[in-house]
Design a protein around this motif. Structure first.
Motif, PDB file in Angstrom:
ATOM      1  N   SER A 147      -7.296  -0.562  10.514  1.00 11.33           N
ATOM      2  CA  SER A 147      -5.862  -0.874   9.663  1.00 11.33           C
ATOM      3  C   SER A 147      -6.586  -1.679   8.613  1.00 11.33           C
ATOM      4  O   SER A 147      -6.804  -2.757   8.467  1.00 11.33           O
ATOM      5  CB  SER A 147      -5.033  -1.517  10.228  1.00 11.33           C
ATOM      6  OG  SER A 147      -3.916  -1.986   9.436  1.00 11.33           O
ATOM      7  N   VAL A 148      -6.827  -0.929   7.225  1.00 13.82           N
ATOM      8  CA  VAL A 148      -7.157  -1.724   6.117  1.00 13.82           C
ATOM      9  C   VAL A 148      -6.483  -1.144   4.921  1.00 13.82           C
ATOM     10  O   VAL A 148      -6.143   0.401   4.977  1.00 13.82           O
ATOM     11  CB  VAL A 148      -8.678  -1.542   5.801  1.00 13.82           C
ATOM     12  CG1 VAL A 148      -9.297  -2.155   6.842  1.00 13.82           C
ATOM     13  CG2 VAL A 148      -9.286   0.140   5.811  1.00 13.82           C
ATOM     14  N   TYR A 149      -6.203  -1.645   3.861  1.00 12.77           N
ATOM     15  CA  TYR A 149      -5.532  -1.056   2.770  1.00 12.77           C
ATOM     16  C   TYR A 149      -6.361  -1.313   1.413  1.00 12.77           C
ATOM     17  O   TYR A 149      -7.150  -2.150   1.146  1.00 12.77           O
ATOM     18  CB  TYR A 149      -4.235  -1.953   2.233  1.00 12.77           C
ATOM     19  CG  TYR A 149      -3.223  -1.494   3.458  1.00 12.77           C
ATOM     20  CD1 TYR A 149      -2.270  -0.565   3.045  1.00 12.77           C
ATOM     21  CD2 TYR A 149      -2.915  -2.024   4.504  1.00 12.77           C
ATOM     22  CE1 TYR A 149      -1.081  -0.226   3.873  1.00 12.77           C
ATOM     23  CE2 TYR A 149      -2.163  -1.787   5.198  1.00 12.77           C
ATOM     24  CZ  TYR A 149      -1.065  -0.854   4.991  1.00 12.77           C
ATOM     25  OH  TYR A 149      -0.209  -0.444   5.963  1.00 12.77           O
ATOM     26  N   PRO A 150      -6.500  -0.311   0.611  1.00  8.47           N
ATOM     27  CA  PRO A 150      -7.127  -0.500  -0.712  1.00  8.47           C
ATOM     28  C   PRO A 150      -6.241  -1.283  -1.612  1.00  8.47           C
ATOM     29  O   PRO A 150      -5.133  -0.990  -1.656  1.00  8.47           O
ATOM     30  CB  PRO A 150      -7.260   1.047  -1.376  1.00  8.47           C
ATOM     31  CG  PRO A 150      -6.199   1.606  -0.481  1.00  8.47           C
ATOM     32  CD  PRO A 150      -5.713   1.129   0.674  1.00  8.47           C
ATOM     33  N   ILE A 151      -7.001  -1.995  -2.636  1.00  4.64           N
ATOM     34  CA  ILE A 151      -6.110  -2.724  -3.555  1.00  4.64           C
ATOM     35  C   ILE A 151      -6.439  -1.971  -4.814  1.00  4.64           C
ATOM     36  O   ILE A 151      -7.698  -1.962  -5.238  1.00  4.64           O
ATOM     37  CB  ILE A 151      -6.447  -4.010  -3.698  1.00  4.64           C
ATOM     38  CG1 ILE A 151      -6.369  -4.916  -2.321  1.00  4.64           C
ATOM     39  CG2 ILE A 151      -5.758  -4.927  -4.655  1.00  4.64           C
ATOM     40  CD1 ILE A 151      -5.060  -5.131  -1.965  1.00  4.64           C
ATOM     41  N   LEU A 152      -5.493  -1.381  -5.523  1.00  2.00           N
ATOM     42  CA  LEU A 152      -5.630  -0.378  -6.712  1.00  2.00           C
ATOM     43  C   LEU A 152      -5.234  -1.235  -8.102  1.00  2.00           C
ATOM     44  O   LEU A 152      -4.641  -2.175  -7.917  1.00  2.00           O
ATOM     45  CB  LEU A 152      -5.019   0.617  -6.507  1.00  2.00           C
ATOM     46  CG  LEU A 152      -4.711   1.589  -5.246  1.00  2.00           C
ATOM     47  CD1 LEU A 152      -3.703   2.569  -5.161  1.00  2.00           C
ATOM     48  CD2 LEU A 152      -6.010   2.182  -4.907  1.00  2.00           C
ATOM     49  N   SER A 153      -5.823  -0.686  -8.977  1.00  2.00           N
ATOM     50  CA  SER A 153      -5.367  -1.153 -10.372  1.00  2.00           C
ATOM     51  C   SER A 153      -4.330  -0.438 -10.652  1.00  2.00           C
ATOM     52  O   SER A 153      -4.146   0.727 -10.202  1.00  2.00           O
ATOM     53  CB  SER A 153      -6.688  -0.747 -11.450  1.00  2.00           C
ATOM     54  OG  SER A 153      -6.966   0.722 -11.465  1.00  2.00           O
ATOM     55  N   PRO A 154      -3.240  -0.909 -11.306  1.00  2.00           N
ATOM     56  CA  PRO A 154      -3.327  -2.218 -12.014  1.00  2.00           C
ATOM     57  C   PRO A 154      -3.030  -3.477 -11.241  1.00  2.00           C
ATOM     58  O   PRO A 154      -2.961  -4.495 -12.020  1.00  2.00           O
ATOM     59  CB  PRO A 154      -2.480  -2.143 -13.152  1.00  2.00           C
ATOM     60  CG  PRO A 154      -1.203  -1.167 -12.534  1.00  2.00           C
ATOM     61  CD  PRO A 154      -1.940  -0.414 -11.476  1.00  2.00           C
ATOM     62  N   THR A 155      -2.881  -3.575  -9.900  1.00  2.00           N
ATOM     63  CA  THR A 155      -2.691  -4.747  -9.335  1.00  2.00           C
ATOM     64  C   THR A 155      -4.010  -5.504  -9.711  1.00  2.00           C
ATOM     65  O   THR A 155      -3.723  -7.002  -9.801  1.00  2.00           O
ATOM     66  CB  THR A 155      -2.568  -4.428  -7.761  1.00  2.00           C
ATOM     67  OG1 THR A 155      -1.390  -3.514  -7.750  1.00  2.00           O
ATOM     68  CG2 THR A 155      -2.593  -5.685  -6.909  1.00  2.00           C
ATOM     69  N   VAL A 156      -5.268  -4.814  -9.543  1.00  2.00           N
ATOM     70  CA  VAL A 156      -6.217  -5.780 -10.053  1.00  2.00           C
ATOM     71  C   VAL A 156      -6.845  -4.938 -11.293  1.00  2.00           C
ATOM     72  O   VAL A 156      -6.381  -3.745 -11.372  1.00  2.00           O
ATOM     73  CB  VAL A 156      -7.134  -5.679  -8.720  1.00  2.00           C
ATOM     74  CG1 VAL A 156      -7.018  -6.776  -7.725  1.00  2.00           C
ATOM     75  CG2 VAL A 156      -7.843  -4.390  -8.273  1.00  2.00           C
ATOM     76  N   LEU A 164     -11.480  -3.202  -1.338  1.00  2.00           N
ATOM     77  CA  LEU A 164     -10.769  -3.214   0.244  1.00  2.00           C
ATOM     78  C   LEU A 164     -10.524  -4.716   0.093  1.00  2.00           C
ATOM     79  O   LEU A 164     -11.443  -5.458   0.091  1.00  2.00           O
ATOM     80  CB  LEU A 164     -11.726  -2.537   1.076  1.00  2.00           C
ATOM     81  CG  LEU A 164     -11.873  -1.175   1.319  1.00  2.00           C
ATOM     82  CD1 LEU A 164     -12.755  -0.615   2.297  1.00  2.00           C
ATOM     83  CD2 LEU A 164     -10.623  -0.345   1.416  1.00  2.00           C
ATOM     84  N   ARG A 165      -9.465  -5.125   0.764  1.00  2.00           N
ATOM     85  CA  ARG A 165      -9.026  -6.446   0.914  1.00  2.00           C
ATOM     86  C   ARG A 165      -9.006  -6.630   2.548  1.00  2.00           C
ATOM     87  O   ARG A 165      -8.041  -6.368   3.171  1.00  2.00           O
ATOM     88  CB  ARG A 165      -7.845  -6.852   0.299  1.00  2.00           C
ATOM     89  CG  ARG A 165      -7.392  -8.320   0.801  1.00  2.00           C
ATOM     90  CD  ARG A 165      -5.940  -8.690  -0.032  1.00  2.00           C
ATOM     91  NE  ARG A 165      -5.344 -10.084   0.203  1.00  2.00           N
ATOM     92  CZ  ARG A 165      -4.709 -10.072   1.315  1.00  2.00           C
ATOM     93  NH1 ARG A 165      -4.397  -9.314   2.239  1.00  2.00           N
ATOM     94  NH2 ARG A 165      -4.183 -11.387   1.303  1.00  2.00           N
ATOM     95  N   ILE A 166     -10.168  -6.905   3.140  1.00  2.00           N
ATOM     96  CA  ILE A 166     -10.100  -7.219   4.440  1.00  2.00           C
ATOM     97  C   ILE A 166      -9.877  -8.604   4.845  1.00  2.00           C
ATOM     98  O   ILE A 166     -10.403  -9.675   4.517  1.00  2.00           O
ATOM     99  CB  ILE A 166     -11.740  -6.886   5.086  1.00  2.00           C
ATOM    100  CG1 ILE A 166     -12.273  -5.786   4.462  1.00  2.00           C
ATOM    101  CG2 ILE A 166     -11.913  -7.007   6.365  1.00  2.00           C
ATOM    102  CD1 ILE A 166     -11.749  -4.410   5.198  1.00  2.00           C
ATOM    103  N   CYS A 167      -8.912  -8.766   6.001  1.00  2.00           N
ATOM    104  CA  CYS A 167      -8.474  -9.989   6.385  1.00  2.00           C
ATOM    105  C   CYS A 167      -8.798 -10.152   7.821  1.00  2.00           C
ATOM    106  O   CYS A 167      -8.750  -9.120   8.585  1.00  2.00           O
ATOM    107  CB  CYS A 167      -6.976  -9.966   6.386  1.00  2.00           C
ATOM    108  SG  CYS A 167      -6.278 -10.103   4.632  1.00  2.00           S
ATOM    109  N   ILE A 168      -9.510 -11.239   8.011  1.00  2.00           N
ATOM    110  CA  ILE A 168     -10.036 -11.503   9.183  1.00  2.00           C
ATOM    111  C   ILE A 168      -9.024 -12.550  10.223  1.00  2.00           C
ATOM    112  O   ILE A 168      -8.254 -13.350   9.407  1.00  2.00           O
ATOM    113  CB  ILE A 168     -11.492 -12.381   9.126  1.00  2.00           C
ATOM    114  CG1 ILE A 168     -12.360 -11.677   8.486  1.00  2.00           C
ATOM    115  CG2 ILE A 168     -12.078 -12.779  10.549  1.00  2.00           C
ATOM    116  CD1 ILE A 168     -12.826 -10.306   9.186  1.00  2.00           C
TER     117      ILE A 168
END
Ligand SMILES: Cc1ncc(COP(=O)(O)O)c(C=O)c1O
Length: 368
Positions: free
Chosen positions: A329-338, A345-349
């Motif tokens: 379960s991972v989500y891409p962080i797209l522009s224009p958010t960045v 990919l914002r991976i949370c441990i």
């Protein structure tokens, strides 16, 4: 078609064409490398049971508070909890808010005044931008974590300046140089505001108290929807700050206070975090293990947010889909958010990610 809907359609079509269309999919199934539940508290059954037990004794807590806190929505319970929070954080006052978004909206819309300048780190959360937009103050940006760039702006301003940073940045997990920021703000008599959404609960009650900077920081926002596994936020600072928000903060004044259940969960959350002191250590060990697998060095403090860059929205979406197909379960962080070109990919441990799961993720990340 309903009058005016052609305009909505046109806007949404343009968004689709730009590959920026957002939609509410069903929650991604798979191993959680995406949520902000860093310590696993949202799914912790002992914690759930404690909150449930208290709420089941006063079922009215589940429903509405009946008004703004300035009218019928206040209670001794909330005020006592705010006092407890202020004591734990060693600040003069705490003001509870329904969410972190509302806390920033309230703070930035009502504290900086016409003629003032809010100098924000370019990676600051959207809620701060929205708060600034509701205020009459001007907004200037400095390069991410660049003290020289911030000093350049501070030296140009001959008005009241607020400086807004996150202690841990939500999109890449980088740390703000808090001690140096405090010194720079003192040099230019600027007021530092720190959003601790991603540090609270992981580094004690947040990095402001970790570094004992409470007396030098103008305001701190802690949020309860991430490491605490609850929902809500508090604005920490002086009594004067609290009175200012109660008097001028529209999102505080003109909105129904959250239900008592939300505050009860937060109170239990503080007690639970105080008891479960091994959880941040476990998280720290997992982050270090994950970084070792990637041959990345670790500093004294490591953050649970790890960013992997795949420039271009289509590119990062493809990589995310590959991982999701493999049960991650991972989500891409797209522009224009960045910024364009910084898609990631914002991976949370988390505490609950096993070594085996992290190894599997790393081999998938390393795959072309
Ligand atoms: C840095 C930061 N500040 C504020 C917020 C908003 O907090 P909440 O989710 O409690 O509204 C978030 C959440 O995305 C965040 O990452």
């Amino acid at each position: 078609m309903v009058l005016g809907h052609d305009r909505l359609q046109k806007r949404l079509r343009a968004r689709k064409e730009a590959q920026l269309y957002r939609s509410l999919g069903s929650t991604v199934q798979g191993i959680d490398f995406a949520s902000n539940d860093y310590l696993g508290l949202a799914a912790n059954e002992v914690f759930q049971e404690r909150v449930f037990d208290t709420i089941s004794k006063q079922k009215s807590a589940l429903l509405g508070s009946s008004g703004s806190r300035l009218l019928t929505g206040n209670s001794k319970y909330i005020e006592n909890l705010e006092y407890k929070i202020s004591q734990l954080h060693q600040v003069d006052s705490a003001l509870l808010m329904g969410s972190g978004y509302l806390a920033n909206l309230c703070l930035f819309s009502c504290v900086p005044q016409r003629g003032d300048v809010v100098i924000i780190d370019e990676h600051i959360h959207r809620s701060v931008h929205d708060g600034c937009q509701l205020s009459h103050a001007r907004k200037w940006k400095f390069k991410h974590n660049d003290l020289n760039d911030l000093e350049r702006l501070l030296s140009q301003a001959d008005v009241n300046c607020y400086v807004a940073v996150e202690s841990v940045y939500s999109m890449d997990g980088s740390f703000a140089p808090l001690v140096e920021l405090v010194a720079l703000c003192q040099k230019y008599q600027a007021y530092l505001i720190v959003d601790e959404a991603h540090a609270f609960g992981i580094f004690g009650w947040g990095l402001v108290s970790f570094y004992h900077l409470q007396q030098q920081v103008f305001a701190t926002v802690v949020t309860y929807g991430k490491a605490m596994g609850c929902h809500g936020a508090a604005i920490l600072g002086s009594q004067l700050l609290r009175q200012t928000i109660i008097n001028f903060g529209s999102p505080f004044i003109y909105s129904t206070s959250a239900s008592l259940a939300q505050w009860i969960a937060i109170e239990h959350g503080y007690d639970f975090l105080a008891e479960q002191r091994e959880l941040p250590n476990l998280l720290d060990q997992n982050i270090r293990f994950f970084r070792q697998l990637l041959l990345l060095e670790s500093d004294a403090l490591v953050s649970p947010i790890q960013a992997f860059y795949y420039p271009g929205n289509a590119n990062v979406r493809d990589k995310a889909s590959q991982l999701v197909e493999q049960g991650m379960s991972v989500y891409p962080i797209l522009s224009p958010t960045v910024t364009v070109g910084q898609e990631r990919l914002r991976i949370c441990i988390h505490t609950f990610n096993t070594q085996c799961q992290m190894s599997e993720l790393v081999s998938l990340l390393n795959k072309e």
